[in-house]
Scaffold this active site. Structure first.
Site: not given
Ligand code: AMP
Length: 195
Positions: A116
């Site tokens: 992502h």
């Molecule tokens: P990272 O894996 O550290 O790059 O960041 C993961 C991102 O996903 C963070 O900014 C979270 O706030 C976001 N996040 C966590 N769980 C969910 C979810 N179920 N749906 C959408 N975003 C999410």
């Protein structure tokens, strides 16, 4: 009799229906959110753009490929075009926010599965931004610029990130303003200084 015998061998359909849905691990949450109409902002045959569920700024989106790509490390050289496309789609979305400054990049050691790209506004004004680690994950070298990741993949055939120990050091380093030399000792002071 025949009916009773048959039904004793079959699982009771009613009891199957009420069985709770199998819970997936929280780290798989993006795969669910990719199909959540409340979060999806845009999609095409290659990517989905969703609102981050716990935004760390006023505008925080995630660009997610539909192809199964677990993380940066699993990328192959030929997939640099996919990364370019993800950034392009993010920049196209940014056109809707002409007053907003965004950065585009990846966390070196992500917590969530499925690749992502973060597209995050630089105000960092959000109740979900609660910890030093949150701040540092977007404001140190832990945040890998999309362009640098693409260049690395094209030149070296793989994305080189960092060791977990190096990542921890960055997340744990003292707070520092991303716009000036101010370096507060407490997060609350940072918030006050940025208002
Ligand atoms: P990272 O894996 O550290 O790059 O960041 C993961 C991102 O996903 C963070 O900014 C979270 O706030 C976001 N996040 C966590 N769980 C969910 C979810 N179920 N749906 C959408 N975003 C999410």
């Amino acid at each position: 009799m025949a009916t009773a015998a048959a039904s004793s061998k079959r699982p009771a359909v009613d009891s199957l229906d009420v069985r709770p849905a199998k819970k997936t691990h929280w780290s798989q949450g993006l795969l669910t959110s990719m199909n959540d109409p409340n979060l999806v902002v845009e999609s095409d045959d290659r990517i989905v753009i969703i609102k981050d569920k716990y935004p760390k700024a006023r505008y925080h989106f995630l660009v997610i490929p539909k192809l199964n790509v677990p993380n940066l490390k699993s990328l192959k050289r030929e997939q640099s075009e996919l990364l370019r496309y993800m950034e392009t789609r993010a920049r196209m979305l940014a056109v809707n926010y002409p007053q907003v400054e965004f950065r585009y990049g990846y966390h070196a050691i992500p917590s969530m599965s499925q690749l992502h790209l973060h597209m995050i506004s630089q105000d960092f004004d959000s109740p979900c931004l609660k910890t030093k680690r949150h701040w540092n994950s977007f404001n140190t070298r832990y945040f890998l610029e999309s362009a640098d990741v693409i260049r690395c993949l094209e030149e070296r055939g793989m994305v080189v990130t960092m060791t977990p120990i190096a990542g921890e050091k960055l997340l744990d380093q003292p707070l520092k303003c991303h716009k000036c030399v101010y370096s507060p000792t407490k997060y609350a002071q940072t918030q006050a200084a940025l208002v």
